[in-house]
Motif scaffolding. Sequence first.
Motif, PDB file in Angstrom:
ATOM      1  N   ASN A 100      36.754  58.806  27.780  1.00 27.51           N
ATOM      2  CA  ASN A 100      35.902  57.813  28.440  1.00 27.51           C
ATOM      3  C   ASN A 100      35.040  58.501  29.500  1.00 27.51           C
ATOM      4  OD1 ASN A 100      34.726  55.671  29.739  1.00 27.51           O
ATOM      5  ND2 ASN A 100      36.629  54.740  30.450  1.00 27.51           N
ATOM      6  N   ASP A 102      33.054  57.140  31.541  1.00 31.08           N
ATOM      7  CA  ASP A 102      32.698  56.199  32.600  1.00 31.08           C
ATOM      8  C   ASP A 102      33.864  55.916  33.541  1.00 31.08           C
ATOM      9  OD1 ASP A 102      29.846  55.423  31.930  1.00 31.08           O
ATOM     10  OD2 ASP A 102      30.825  55.080  30.009  1.00 31.08           O
ATOM     11  N   ALA A 103      34.765  56.874  33.640  1.00 33.98           N
ATOM     12  CA  ALA A 103      35.848  56.858  34.630  1.00 33.98           C
ATOM     13  C   ALA A 103      36.197  58.313  34.906  1.00 33.98           C
ATOM     14  CB  ALA A 103      37.066  56.093  34.106  1.00 33.98           C
ATOM     15  N   TYR A 105      38.892  61.216  35.098  1.00 28.06           N
ATOM     16  CA  TYR A 105      40.185  61.476  34.498  1.00 28.06           C
ATOM     17  C   TYR A 105      41.049  62.351  35.397  1.00 28.06           C
ATOM     18  CZ  TYR A 105      39.501  59.580  29.767  1.00 28.06           C
ATOM     19  OH  TYR A 105      39.344  58.749  28.692  1.00 28.06           O
ATOM     20  N   PHE A 130      42.757  51.964  39.493  1.00 30.00           N
ATOM     21  CA  PHE A 130      42.884  52.840  38.332  1.00 30.00           C
ATOM     22  C   PHE A 130      43.529  52.095  37.165  1.00 30.00           C
ATOM     23  CE2 PHE A 130      47.085  53.310  40.218  1.00 30.00           C
ATOM     24  CZ  PHE A 130      47.925  53.405  39.125  1.00 30.00           C
ATOM     25  N   ARG A 188      42.951  56.930  34.973  1.00 33.49           N
ATOM     26  CA  ARG A 188      41.499  56.791  35.019  1.00 33.49           C
ATOM     27  C   ARG A 188      41.129  56.117  36.328  1.00 33.49           C
ATOM     28  NH1 ARG A 188      43.809  54.865  30.808  1.00 33.49           N
ATOM     29  NH2 ARG A 188      43.520  55.645  28.679  1.00 33.49           N
ATOM     30  N   SER A 189      40.554  56.891  37.214  1.00 29.57           N
ATOM     31  CA  SER A 189      40.137  56.351  38.501  1.00 29.57           C
ATOM     32  C   SER A 189      38.767  55.699  38.331  1.00 29.57           C
ATOM     33  CB  SER A 189      40.084  57.468  39.548  1.00 29.57           C
ATOM     34  OG  SER A 189      39.768  56.956  40.822  1.00 29.57           O
ATOM     35  N   ASN A 190      38.709  54.407  38.565  1.00 26.43           N
ATOM     36  CA  ASN A 190      37.472  53.659  38.335  1.00 26.43           C
ATOM     37  C   ASN A 190      36.452  53.934  39.436  1.00 26.43           C
ATOM     38  OD1 ASN A 190      38.591  52.318  36.033  1.00 26.43           O
ATOM     39  ND2 ASN A 190      39.702  50.965  37.429  1.00 26.43           N
ATOM     40  N   SER A 202      35.883  57.789  44.114  1.00 24.45           N
ATOM     41  CA  SER A 202      36.843  57.724  43.022  1.00 24.45           C
ATOM     42  C   SER A 202      37.751  58.957  43.011  1.00 24.45           C
ATOM     43  CB  SER A 202      36.097  57.607  41.681  1.00 24.45           C
ATOM     44  OG  SER A 202      36.981  57.556  40.606  1.00 24.45           O
ATOM     45  N   GLN A 394      36.196  44.205  34.822  1.00 25.36           N
ATOM     46  CA  GLN A 394      35.801  45.462  35.436  1.00 25.36           C
ATOM     47  C   GLN A 394      34.441  45.921  34.907  1.00 25.36           C
ATOM     48  OE1 GLN A 394      39.421  47.732  34.520  1.00 25.36           O
ATOM     49  NE2 GLN A 394      40.100  47.503  36.636  1.00 25.36           N
ATOM     50  N   GLN A 420      28.094  49.774  34.582  1.00 24.19           N
ATOM     51  CA  GLN A 420      28.093  50.381  35.910  1.00 24.19           C
ATOM     52  C   GLN A 420      26.747  51.021  36.248  1.00 24.19           C
ATOM     53  OE1 GLN A 420      30.984  52.866  34.221  1.00 24.19           O
ATOM     54  NE2 GLN A 420      32.608  52.301  35.647  1.00 24.19           N
ATOM     55  N   TYR A 464      36.928  46.968  29.877  1.00 21.62           N
ATOM     56  CA  TYR A 464      37.965  47.184  30.883  1.00 21.62           C
ATOM     57  C   TYR A 464      38.212  45.882  31.637  1.00 21.62           C
ATOM     58  CZ  TYR A 464      39.025  52.102  30.441  1.00 21.62           C
ATOM     59  OH  TYR A 464      39.505  53.299  29.982  1.00 21.62           O
TER      60      TYR A 464
END
Length: 483
Positions: A100, A102-103, A105, A130, A188-190, A202, A394, A420, A464
């Motif tokens: 992903n 868009d987050a 890792y 997360f 996964r830190s948003n 993040s 999300q 986002q 999400y």
Amino acid sequence: MSRMLTKIALPIAAALIVFSLIACEQQKNQEPAMSTQSANGDVNTAILHARAVQTVIWSMPAVNYDLMLQEMLTKTPGKVGQVIYWGRPLDWHNQTLTPNPDALYFMAFFNTKNGPVVLDLPPGNDKGSFNGNIVTVWQMPLEDAGLLGYDKGSGGKYLVIPPGYKEKIPAGYIPLQSDTLGGYILLRSNFKSHSDADVQASIDYGKRMNVYALLDAAHPPETVFTDVKDTDFDSTIKYDASFFDHVNNIVQSEQWLDRDRVMISLLASLGIEKGKPYQPTDQLKSTLNSAAQDAHNFLYAKYDQGFPPFFSATSHWMYPTYPALVKAAQDSYVDPDTYPVDERAVAYSYAFIGLKRLGAGQMYLISIKDKDGNAFDGSKTYKLTVPPNAPVKQYWSLTAYDRELHTLIKGVNRASRSSQIPELQKNADGSIDLYVGPKAPDGKDSNWIPTDPNRKFELMFRAYGPTQALFEKAWVLPDAEKM
């Protein structure tokens, strides 16, 4: 003289006849033996080939795991019990399977050989949140964590317990009984957007996680974090004899699971035995190379047949895997009458990580064909309209992957577009037109995902924090259409 020669010649002739008869008889006896030996050689090779094919299919999730572990150990300073993270949204230098972009890792491999391991995860708040998943070596989900996981965003100390552990579990932990010694967590830190400030926030939030042994719980050591954003991290599946090196790594490092004991003698015939060196001959390597390719062809064809359609019988948006596999994994494969090994192999040939509750924290949809039922061609441009009011708490995102490798497309400057992205152009009704192709349509760069014109691609739509509107099909994502 003539009579004497005759007396000598007759015995010689008789002897020659006898020798000839004996030679003929020996030849008759030898021919079947040589033919049988040749046939046995062919049969033995065929059996080894078939066993090697089955080994690839059976071991896929564990080899997938070991490829990532070995890549960390050999390409980065990271170690088991520490955390590696990607300090920017993922690009094609990360060649893991369908990641992903868009987050952020954060990945931590752990091993419980010396006792339980604590994964101390932060609560979600206005500074971050997360989505996390904790799995075994076989990537069987132990638990989902984070805002939409078991802790519901309150964080907590997840305790991974090794097989056979008998001691009392202290209070204050979320116990997770593992059937393997090793495993890993993917956190996964948003972030709110791709801006530098939001990405840094993040990163700071993700670094609040901690990994340590239960033995050190009274005074936990500081967790080591290593940024690997500039590393060419490649854990793609290699369909050749090297695949079996990773199988051997798993056999040597883990105990046998009861459900897999049938593989013990099968692997021994391929030279893989616990406690013994693995030294395949050149002839065996040739067989293993051929078998790995055949396994790849089998899995590719099965994947190409598709998963069950999600929105309707005619939709090309599919579930991300087989429902039977989801149920088996969620139940820890306890049903003695089911073991979807083929389906599991397909899933881990294109992705990694396991989810305990698919559809709670995140839902994935896959498309490998356009509206007309044709495979996506990287030299063509496609349009996908995301309807307004997407059913997410999300964010949503659309990512293009290399169809053959199932990785982010090499050499492109971005891999996805998501809600986002503040500069996304919206239509009057709130819908968003996304474009996937080798070149952005005029004036549509902000809504464009680039492709390699020389390769096929596939699409994944992520939701999400999905809401019921997605599962009730009140909101429907149309198929991508070739322009």
